[in-house]
Design a protein around this motif. Structure first.
Motif, PDB file in Angstrom:
ATOM      1  N   GLY A  69      77.922  -7.959  -1.108  1.00 19.36           N
ATOM      2  CA  GLY A  69      79.026  -7.709  -2.026  1.00 19.36           C
ATOM      3  C   GLY A  69      78.546  -7.171  -3.370  1.00 19.36           C
ATOM      4  N   ILE A  70      77.466  -7.722  -3.883  1.00 19.58           N
ATOM      5  CA  ILE A  70      76.916  -7.246  -5.155  1.00 19.58           C
ATOM      6  C   ILE A  70      76.415  -5.814  -5.008  1.00 19.58           C
ATOM      7  CG2 ILE A  70      75.009  -7.574  -6.787  1.00 19.58           C
ATOM      8  CD1 ILE A  70      75.410 -10.617  -6.362  1.00 19.58           C
ATOM      9  N   MET A  71      75.746  -5.518  -3.915  1.00 18.71           N
ATOM     10  CA  MET A  71      75.252  -4.152  -3.698  1.00 18.71           C
ATOM     11  C   MET A  71      76.411  -3.163  -3.600  1.00 18.71           C
ATOM     12  SD  MET A  71      72.116  -4.005  -3.804  1.00 18.71           S
ATOM     13  CE  MET A  71      70.528  -4.174  -3.107  1.00 18.71           C
ATOM     14  N   ILE A  72      77.460  -3.521  -2.896  1.00 20.90           N
ATOM     15  CA  ILE A  72      78.634  -2.645  -2.791  1.00 20.90           C
ATOM     16  C   ILE A  72      79.245  -2.440  -4.172  1.00 20.90           C
ATOM     17  CG2 ILE A  72      80.999  -2.514  -1.907  1.00 20.90           C
ATOM     18  CD1 ILE A  72      79.932  -3.838   0.678  1.00 20.90           C
ATOM     19  N   GLY A  73      79.334  -3.507  -4.961  1.00 19.89           N
ATOM     20  CA  GLY A  73      79.863  -3.398  -6.314  1.00 19.89           C
ATOM     21  C   GLY A  73      79.048  -2.457  -7.185  1.00 19.89           C
ATOM     22  N   ILE A  74      77.728  -2.527  -7.081  1.00 23.13           N
ATOM     23  CA  ILE A  74      76.853  -1.646  -7.856  1.00 23.13           C
ATOM     24  C   ILE A  74      77.068  -0.189  -7.452  1.00 23.13           C
ATOM     25  CG2 ILE A  74      74.433  -0.986  -8.199  1.00 23.13           C
ATOM     26  CD1 ILE A  74      73.780  -4.001  -8.135  1.00 23.13           C
ATOM     27  N   VAL A  75      77.154   0.068  -6.157  1.00 24.70           N
ATOM     28  CA  VAL A  75      77.360   1.438  -5.676  1.00 24.70           C
ATOM     29  C   VAL A  75      78.717   1.968  -6.122  1.00 24.70           C
ATOM     30  CG1 VAL A  75      77.671   2.837  -3.590  1.00 24.70           C
ATOM     31  CG2 VAL A  75      75.774   1.224  -3.731  1.00 24.70           C
ATOM     32  N   VAL A  76      79.754   1.147  -6.023  1.00 25.91           N
ATOM     33  CA  VAL A  76      81.094   1.579  -6.445  1.00 25.91           C
ATOM     34  C   VAL A  76      81.104   1.905  -7.938  1.00 25.91           C
ATOM     35  CG1 VAL A  76      83.470   0.763  -6.793  1.00 25.91           C
ATOM     36  CG2 VAL A  76      82.342   0.431  -4.595  1.00 25.91           C
TER      37      VAL A  76
END
Length: 60
Positions: free
Chosen positions: A19-26
């Motif tokens: 979830g954190i990685m997806i948030g960073i990419v977004v």
């Protein structure tokens, strides 16, 4: 009992990490799109309020 706790924690940590990685990419994609929009003059006039309030012409 400890093994079950460790397994549950590992699954939880993996979900949080994903979830954190997806948030960073977004956020990075949104930042890039925002920077590209600011380069487009009609969008800049719409998005940036100080462009209108400064009273300085963009054209020399």
């Amino acid at each position: 009992m400890t093994s079950q706790y460790n397994e549950r924690f590992r699954r939880f940590a993996n979900r949080m990490e994903r979830g954190i990685m997806i948030g960073i990419v977004v956020c990075a994609v949104m930042l890039t799109i925002g920077e590209m929009l600011i380069q487009y003059v009609p969008a800049r006039a719409l998005l940036i309020e100080t462009e209108r309030l400064e009273g300085v012409s963009r054209l020399p």
